[in-house]
Design a protein around this motif. Structure first.
Motif, PDB file in Angstrom:
ATOM      1  N   TRP A  22      46.335  34.652  48.803  1.00 53.59           N
ATOM      2  CA  TRP A  22      45.420  36.300  48.273  1.00 53.59           C
ATOM      3  C   TRP A  22      47.159  36.087  47.561  1.00 53.59           C
ATOM      4  O   TRP A  22      46.791  37.385  46.513  1.00 53.59           O
ATOM      5  CB  TRP A  22      46.510  36.431  49.984  1.00 53.59           C
ATOM      6  N   TRP A  40      35.583  42.439  52.514  1.00 54.20           N
ATOM      7  CA  TRP A  40      36.261  41.146  52.226  1.00 54.20           C
ATOM      8  C   TRP A  40      35.757  39.900  53.104  1.00 54.20           C
ATOM      9  O   TRP A  40      35.720  38.745  52.807  1.00 54.20           O
ATOM     10  CB  TRP A  40      37.819  41.517  52.284  1.00 54.20           C
ATOM     11  N   TYR A  57      36.429  29.631  46.825  1.00 58.35           N
ATOM     12  CA  TYR A  57      37.439  30.578  48.174  1.00 58.35           C
ATOM     13  C   TYR A  57      38.684  31.236  46.680  1.00 58.35           C
ATOM     14  O   TYR A  57      38.044  32.046  46.313  1.00 58.35           O
ATOM     15  CB  TYR A  57      38.363  29.996  48.426  1.00 58.35           C
ATOM     16  N   THR A  98      46.277  35.004  43.658  1.00 59.03           N
ATOM     17  CA  THR A  98      44.667  35.777  43.265  1.00 59.03           C
ATOM     18  C   THR A  98      44.658  37.085  43.462  1.00 59.03           C
ATOM     19  O   THR A  98      44.807  37.887  41.979  1.00 59.03           O
ATOM     20  CB  THR A  98      43.598  35.153  43.816  1.00 59.03           C
ATOM     21  N   GLN A  99      45.505  38.285  43.860  1.00 57.39           N
ATOM     22  CA  GLN A  99      45.103  39.360  44.361  1.00 57.39           C
ATOM     23  C   GLN A  99      46.694  39.986  43.077  1.00 57.39           C
ATOM     24  O   GLN A  99      46.647  41.392  42.731  1.00 57.39           O
ATOM     25  CB  GLN A  99      45.508  39.811  45.628  1.00 57.39           C
ATOM     26  N   PHE A 128      35.173  36.586  51.314  1.00 54.18           N
ATOM     27  CA  PHE A 128      35.767  35.594  51.591  1.00 54.18           C
ATOM     28  C   PHE A 128      36.020  34.712  52.474  1.00 54.18           C
ATOM     29  O   PHE A 128      36.253  35.259  54.353  1.00 54.18           O
ATOM     30  CB  PHE A 128      37.325  36.410  50.615  1.00 54.18           C
ATOM     31  N   HIS A 160      36.967  38.674  41.861  1.00 56.97           N
ATOM     32  CA  HIS A 160      36.836  39.837  42.611  1.00 56.97           C
ATOM     33  C   HIS A 160      38.145  41.220  42.733  1.00 56.97           C
ATOM     34  O   HIS A 160      37.996  42.057  42.018  1.00 56.97           O
ATOM     35  CB  HIS A 160      36.728  40.111  44.441  1.00 56.97           C
ATOM     36  N   SER A 217      41.745  45.907  45.504  1.00 60.33           N
ATOM     37  CA  SER A 217      42.980  45.340  46.194  1.00 60.33           C
ATOM     38  C   SER A 217      44.059  46.357  45.794  1.00 60.33           C
ATOM     39  O   SER A 217      45.225  45.978  46.473  1.00 60.33           O
ATOM     40  CB  SER A 217      43.826  44.254  45.325  1.00 60.33           C
ATOM     41  N   LYS A 231      38.115  35.024  45.114  1.00 59.14           N
ATOM     42  CA  LYS A 231      38.931  35.876  45.160  1.00 59.14           C
ATOM     43  C   LYS A 231      39.713  36.262  43.939  1.00 59.14           C
ATOM     44  O   LYS A 231      39.953  36.994  43.682  1.00 59.14           O
ATOM     45  CB  LYS A 231      40.258  35.798  45.832  1.00 59.14           C
TER      46      LYS A 231
END
Length: 209
Positions: A158, A69, A89, A161-162, A73, A96, A104, A93
């Motif tokens: 984070w 990571w 970015y 996106t995650q 990133f 991925h 994740s 994210k």
């Protein structure tokens, strides 16, 4: 590289990928070495030739994720154009998360149980975050973006996106995307990018507003 080394590298990669899948779904306690071996397509005896223990394999995978990571990133590589850096970015994210959701989930599971295995991995992660904080502060000082909290800005990216990995079933159901079909990455990227650019006082073309 010799044929033997190529084969060994391929098996190590298969073991790592299988471990990520199994640990992401069942956690450290709920994952057996037999499950990892089966997922990797090798026997349990073969697996134990390549690893010392399930716990050590978990540590290796966790270290790999943190290191990977840090390479993938970064907000510190595009100092001159914050809009481009933020868009890139967010895209990295989201892509991925959609392509490697188990990575994740593995990390989220570790955080959810209090991160007992993180140990020394906190320092490289903190260093990477602080580099990005410095970049964001540089943009603020130069008047390129509105004042924001650099750390919380990253954490919020984070979270957004995650989400599409950690809550994939929910996202699929609500977006009407059946299992096995790709989610609309461009839709997600466009919305998330606009959200975080606006928070920085930028429009979607990167102009101050």
């Amino acid at each position: 590289m010799t044929t033997a080394k190529i084969r060994r590298s391929a098996i190590n990669e298969a073991i790592r990928d299988a471990a990520i899948r199994e640990f992401a779904r069942n956690g450290l306690a709920g994952t057996s070495t037999q499950a990892i071996a089966s997922s990797a397509g090798i026997s349990k005896a073969q697996l134990h030739y390549y690893i010392t223990s399930k716990e050590d394999l978990y540590q290796d995978v966790l270290g790999y994720i943190v290191s990977h990571w840090r390479e993938l990133f970064s907000l510190s590589s595009s100092l001159e154009d914050p809009a481009e850096a933020i868009r890139n970015y967010v895209r990295n994210k989201v892509e991925h998360a959609l392509e490697h959701p188990d990575v994740s989930r593995f990390f989220a599971n570790e955080m959810a149980r209090g991160a007992p295995e993180m140990g020394d991995y906190w320092e490289p992660l903190r260093a990477s975050v602080e580099e990005a904080n410095d970049t964001i502060r540089t943009w603020i000082d130069a008047g390129k973006i509105a004042p924001i909290d650099p750390l919380l800005f990253q954490i919020n990216i984070w979270a957004v996106t995650q989400h599409y990995a950690e809550y994939e079933a929910q996202a699929r159901k609500l977006m009407g995307t059946p299992e096995g079909q790709p989610m609309d990455a461009e839709r997600i990227i466009a919305e998330a990018s606009a959200l975080f650019l606006r928070r920085c006082g930028l429009d979607e073309q990167g102009r101050r507003i």
